[in-house]
Each structure stands twice: as C-alpha cells, then as structure tokens.
Scaffold this active site. Structure first.
Site, PDB file in Angstrom:
ATOM      1  N   GLU A  44       0.777  -1.528  -0.262  1.00  0.00           N
ATOM      2  CA  GLU A  44      -0.071  -0.354   0.450  1.00  0.00           C
ATOM      3  C   GLU A  44       0.818   1.403  -0.034  1.00  0.00           C
ATOM      4  OE1 GLU A  44      -2.842  -0.041  -1.438  1.00  0.00           O
ATOM      5  OE2 GLU A  44      -3.579  -1.338   0.421  1.00  0.00           O
ATOM      6  N   HIS A  45       0.441   1.797  -0.608  1.00  0.00           N
ATOM      7  CA  HIS A  45       0.921   3.715  -0.974  1.00  0.00           C
ATOM      8  C   HIS A  45       2.697   3.765  -1.442  1.00  0.00           C
ATOM      9  CE1 HIS A  45      -1.444   6.483   0.142  1.00  0.00           C
ATOM     10  NE2 HIS A  45      -2.585   5.469   0.783  1.00  0.00           N
ATOM     11  N   ASP A  47       3.010   1.820  -5.281  1.00  0.00           N
ATOM     12  CA  ASP A  47       3.540   2.139  -6.141  1.00  0.00           C
ATOM     13  C   ASP A  47       4.027   3.535  -6.594  1.00  0.00           C
ATOM     14  OD1 ASP A  47       0.917   3.626  -5.810  1.00  0.00           O
ATOM     15  OD2 ASP A  47      -0.306   2.572  -7.257  1.00  0.00           O
ATOM     16  N   GLY A 142     -15.989   5.458  -2.675  1.00  0.00           N
ATOM     17  CA  GLY A 142     -14.974   5.697  -1.972  1.00  0.00           C
ATOM     18  C   GLY A 142     -14.516   4.902  -0.720  1.00  0.00           C
ATOM     19  N   GLY A 144     -12.016   2.625  -1.445  1.00  0.00           N
ATOM     20  CA  GLY A 144     -10.220   2.762  -1.810  1.00  0.00           C
ATOM     21  C   GLY A 144     -10.928   0.890  -2.652  1.00  0.00           C
ATOM     22  N   ASP A 198      -3.574   0.715  -9.288  1.00  0.00           N
ATOM     23  CA  ASP A 198      -5.336   0.695 -10.016  1.00  0.00           C
ATOM     24  C   ASP A 198      -5.705   0.285 -11.000  1.00  0.00           C
ATOM     25  OD1 ASP A 198      -5.439   1.356  -7.295  1.00  0.00           O
ATOM     26  OD2 ASP A 198      -6.587   2.905  -7.063  1.00  0.00           O
TER      27      ASP A 198
HETATM   28  C1  GLA Z   1      -5.009   4.737  -4.456  1.00  0.00           C
HETATM   29  C2  GLA Z   1      -4.159   5.802  -5.120  1.00  0.00           C
HETATM   30  C3  GLA Z   1      -3.077   3.849  -5.837  1.00  0.00           C
HETATM   31  C4  GLA Z   1      -2.168   4.006  -4.512  1.00  0.00           C
HETATM   32  C5  GLA Z   1      -3.259   3.174  -3.821  1.00  0.00           C
HETATM   33  C6  GLA Z   1      -3.013   3.496  -2.085  1.00  0.00           C
HETATM   34  O1  GLA Z   1      -6.047   3.497  -4.413  1.00  0.00           O
HETATM   35  O2  GLA Z   1      -4.889   5.084  -7.106  1.00  0.00           O
HETATM   36  O3  GLA Z   1      -2.747   4.451  -6.742  1.00  0.00           O
HETATM   37  O4  GLA Z   1      -1.622   4.364  -4.359  1.00  0.00           O
HETATM   38  O5  GLA Z   1      -4.208   4.516  -3.189  1.00  0.00           O
HETATM   39  O6  GLA Z   1      -2.268   1.877  -2.004  1.00  0.00           O
END
Ligand code: GLA
Length: 475
Positions: A44-45, A47, A142, A144, A198
């Site tokens: 997570e966070h 990419d 929203g 995630g 994503d």
């Molecule tokens: C959102 C962003 C992704 C990624 C996630 C966290 O979904 O669109 O690119 O950074 O947050 O992992």
C-alpha cells in the site's frame, strides 16, 4: 442479518439497458464495456514509489453501454450516470469541437473527460466520433476499491470498441499503455497524483490470480489463487475517503522528499533500512516515518507474494498485520474504524491476517480467512463494529437502520462461473457487443449471500463517520 445486495453484473447490465431504452425509445446500444474494481492484498502506498503491489480484481465494477452517433452535423456526446452517489447532476454533454478541459462540477465527469481527452490525442481531429453512453457501477464510491479507475478503464474500453478497426496499429493501446492512459487521466483531470496500481489491475487482472506488479517497469506476474478453503473478505467501514482532498498528495510528496534526501529517484532504490537510519538526521520525523513505511512495505510485498505462491497463509497473514501497523503508525492513513475492523478480525480463529486496503482515511479492510471461519469473522466484525460505533457516537435506538459495513467475499478458487455467465448474458444485445470481464471469485451459499457485496445495517452514522474521518486525518 438484514442484507441489501449490491448489483451483480447482470443487474447492472439490465438497469443500463432499461434506462437506455426508456430515454431513447426505438434505439439500442451497440457497445458494452466493463472494468472491475480491485482489492489490494498488500503493497500500500508504494506504487508511486516504484515499489511492488499485490492486488486482485473483485467482482464489482463499472459498466458502460452506448453507441456511436452518426448524424453528420453533430459533434456532441451525451454521458449519463445511473449512480445515486455522485451528487445532483447525472448527465453532461461534451462537445468534441471544443477543448476538453477538466470541469469543476460534476466531479464524476472528469474521469470520463480525462480518458476521452487523452484517448483523442491518438486520433486525427477529423476522425473524432460522437457517442452517447450510460454508466453504472457496483463499486462503492470512496471505498478504496478503485471506483474511479474502473470508470476510467471501462471508458477507455468503450472508446477502443467505438473506434475499433479505424485505429491503425500504432494508435492501438497495449494493456499497459491503456493503464498508463487511464492513470494519466486521473492525475490530470481528477488531480490525484496516483500511481499505476488501480488502473493496471483493472486492465490486466485475470480470474483465479492475484497480480504482483512491479511499478518500476510496469511488468507483472500472475500468482494463482486456487485454494477453495481460503477466502478474501473485504469489509467496508463506510467511512468515505476522498483522495483528491490533499492528504494523499501530501504522502506522495513526503516520500519524494525522502527519496531525494537519500539521493535516489524513488524509495524503491533504497535497499535497506540501515540506509534510512544513517540519514535520519537529515529529515523531519514525519518524512522518516513515511519513508520507513514505504521501504518496509515494498520488502513485505515481495515476501508476501512469495509466501502466497507457496500457500503459506500464516506468513502472508503476519505480513498483512505488519502492513496495517505500518500504515497506521508510520504512514498515518488509517482511522479508528479501520483499526477496529482489523482487530475484530484478528480475534477470530481461522483468520490469517487483515489490514486496511487502498488509499486509506476510511474505506475497506481486506482479510484472509479460512473458509470455515468466514461466518464467525463476519459475525464478530458486525457485532463488534456496532458496539464500537456506539462508543464513538452515543445515539437513539431509532437511528438503528442504516448501513455501516459492506462485506465482499472472494473465494480463492478456480471456478470460471462469473466469466461464462456474463459473456452469455451479453450475447442477447444487439451487434457489436463486446464484454471485457476480469473476475476474481466469489459466491458463498452457506451464509445466504448470493452477491459479491453484502450490506449490513447496524447504525445510522454514515454522515458522522465522514466527519470523524475528517478530524482524524486532518483533511
Ligand atoms: C489509491 C491510488 C493508488 C495507490 C493506492 C494506495 O488507490 O489510486 O495508486 O497509491 O491509493 O496504495
């Protein structure tokens, strides 16, 4: 349980066709495009730090039906959404004769506009093709789970089908190029400096597999998920996040500052925590913590993908908990509700691991759980979350009628059921209909759950949760 199903793909399609025929009697759409949402298992966070991420597609997504408009004089396109959750304005007109700039409102239209604008960069001005489309989504907005990426990718697929053979081979998009185009649309039109995860997942994921993406060179590896005794459970706290709100951009910035201070282009290039420790004095405590999350999360994700490929669920689960802790303490993108859901899952025998998933500040958790423990896990989360809701917000019993948790199951299984069904379902439509489906797996009978998402009503606190999320994240 009081349950409210979210739409299956067949229901989405039926709703779209009905609306289309109502609005345009004696007309039929000729194109249908679909793109799935995703759940990120770990990574997570990272990419946007060129790291590894490990998502899979889920059986909710965005569908678009529509057709080309061939009246010789028109340059206008018509776009309407059926989504109830996007505010008042449900339709827009786009004039292809004008410049396609981002608009202030309605915000949802920017995902369509962004993809259209970037797609048209590949097309000669004289070849611009007007169209009309209707859009419907089953991805909670929203939450995630890539609601925006699924709109972008579905839109891009629609355009690919609209232009079809008229595109020369160098105008056509590879799947990775398509993901990059959609990602650019999000960055430039929705103003979120997101990474590629994503859109990449929505374009490239396939049934029965998770996808280990190397965001440095945009290559990926499919990791089979074929154990029928293990489930992925996605739980929506219904705390809404909004990535455009600035907190996401701030995290991206923090990571870039850390990388620059360490003399690298991206944090992926940091090979050990020792390197970070040695430079600790050079950076603020916040920058240090953000970097520590990114560096350790990239390492965890590689190890976790390896563990999953060996069916080592215990190890995978351990890394999920570690990831959550790091996101909560170092990256500070969790919130009380997500922490609560993770702790509730952890208390259940048969749960391997659990963590927040996606951008954070609300949204969903993802839990890896033995199939035999799914019922217990849901029950525990439902009851515990309700209790906790009441602690956060003492309330009247008469308020006890709104949605708080949504649950989505994915069996790690090898069933091809969804793909076959939906391909068949679309054959009934008029010519030119193509269906692009990437489905991970779902279905569970024992708990009276027929759909992928399952809403559980327990407390009327949706609005308050929005406020709480604002306070907790300082947005
Ligand atoms: C959102 C962003 C992704 C990624 C996630 C966290 O979904 O669109 O690119 O950074 O947050 O992992």
């Amino acid at each position: 349980m009081t349950a409210e199903k979210t739409a299956t793909l067949e229901e989405l399609k039926a709703a779209l066709l009905e609306s289309y025929r109502e609005e345009f009697p004696n007309d039929e759409p000729t194109i249908c495009a679909f793109a799935p949402g995703r759940v990120n298992l770990i990574g997570e966070h990272v990419d946007y730090n060129d790291g590894f991420v490990f998502p899979m597609a889920i059986p909710v997504g965005t569908m678009i039906v529509g057709k080309a408009l061939n009246e010789p004089t028109t340059t206008k396109c018509y776009v309407r959404t059926l989504s109830k959750d996007v505010g008042e304005q449900k339709s827009i007109e786009i004039d292809l004769a004008n410049e396609l700039a981002p608009i202030k409102s309605p915000k949802w239209a920017n995902y369509v506009l962004g993809v259209l604008a970037h797609f048209l960069e590949r097309v000669k001005p004289s070849k611009k093709q007007p169209f009309r489309i209707l859009i419907a989504t089953s991805v909670p907005i929203g939450g995630g789970l890539s609601s925006s990426a699924s709109v972008e990718v579905a839109m891009c697929t629609f355009l690919e089908l609209l232009y079809g053979n008229s595109l020369s081979s160098n105008q056509q998009l590879s799947k990775v190029d398509k993901a990059l185009l959609c990602c650019k649309a999000e960055q430039t039109y929705a103003n979120v400096p997101c990474g590629i995860m994503d859109q990449y997942t929505s374009c490239l994921a396939k049934a029965d597999h998770a996808l280990l993406i190397d965001c440095r060179d945009n290559t990926s590896q499919y990791i089979p998920m074929i154990n029928k005794n293990v489930c992925v459970l996605v739980t929506n706290s219904n705390v809404k996040h909004e990535l455009g709100a600035g907190t996401y951009a701030e995290r991206v910035h923090n990571c870039q500052v850390a990388a620059n201070l360490l003399g690298h282009k991206k944090l992926r290039e940091v090979t050990s925590l020792k390197e970070l420790e040695n430079a600790r004095d050079k950076m603020s405590p916040t920058t240090y913590k953000r970097a520590r999350h990114a560096i350790t999360e990239i390492q965890r994700t590689e190890i976790a993908a390896e563990a999953l490929s060996k069916n080592d669920y215990a190890e995978f689960g351990r890394l999920m908990y570690e990831s959550h802790q790091s996101l909560r303490d170092d990256f500070e993108v969790s919130c009380e509700e997500l922490d609560q859901l993770v702790e509730l899952a952890r208390s259940v025998d048969g749960v391997y691991g659990s963590r927040m998933t996606g951008g954070g500040f609300g949204g969903c958790t993802v839990t890896l759980v033995a199939k035999s423990s799914v019922g217990k896990c849901i029950e525990t989360m439902k009851n515990g979350y309700k209790e906790k809701c009441q602690q956060f917000h003492p309330r009247n019993d008469s308020d006890d009628d709104d949605t708080q948790i949504q649950i989505c199951f994915s069996y790690l299984s090898s069933s091809k059921f969804p793909l076959q069904i939906y391909q068949k379902a679309l054959i009934g439509m008029s010519c030119g209909c193509v269906f692009v489906a990437v489905i991970s797996l779902f279905l569970t009978q024992s708990l009276d759950i027929q759909s992928s998402f399952y809403k559980i009503r327990c407390s009327k606190r949706t609005v308050d949760y929005l406020l709480i999320s604002n306070i907790l994240t300082g947005m």
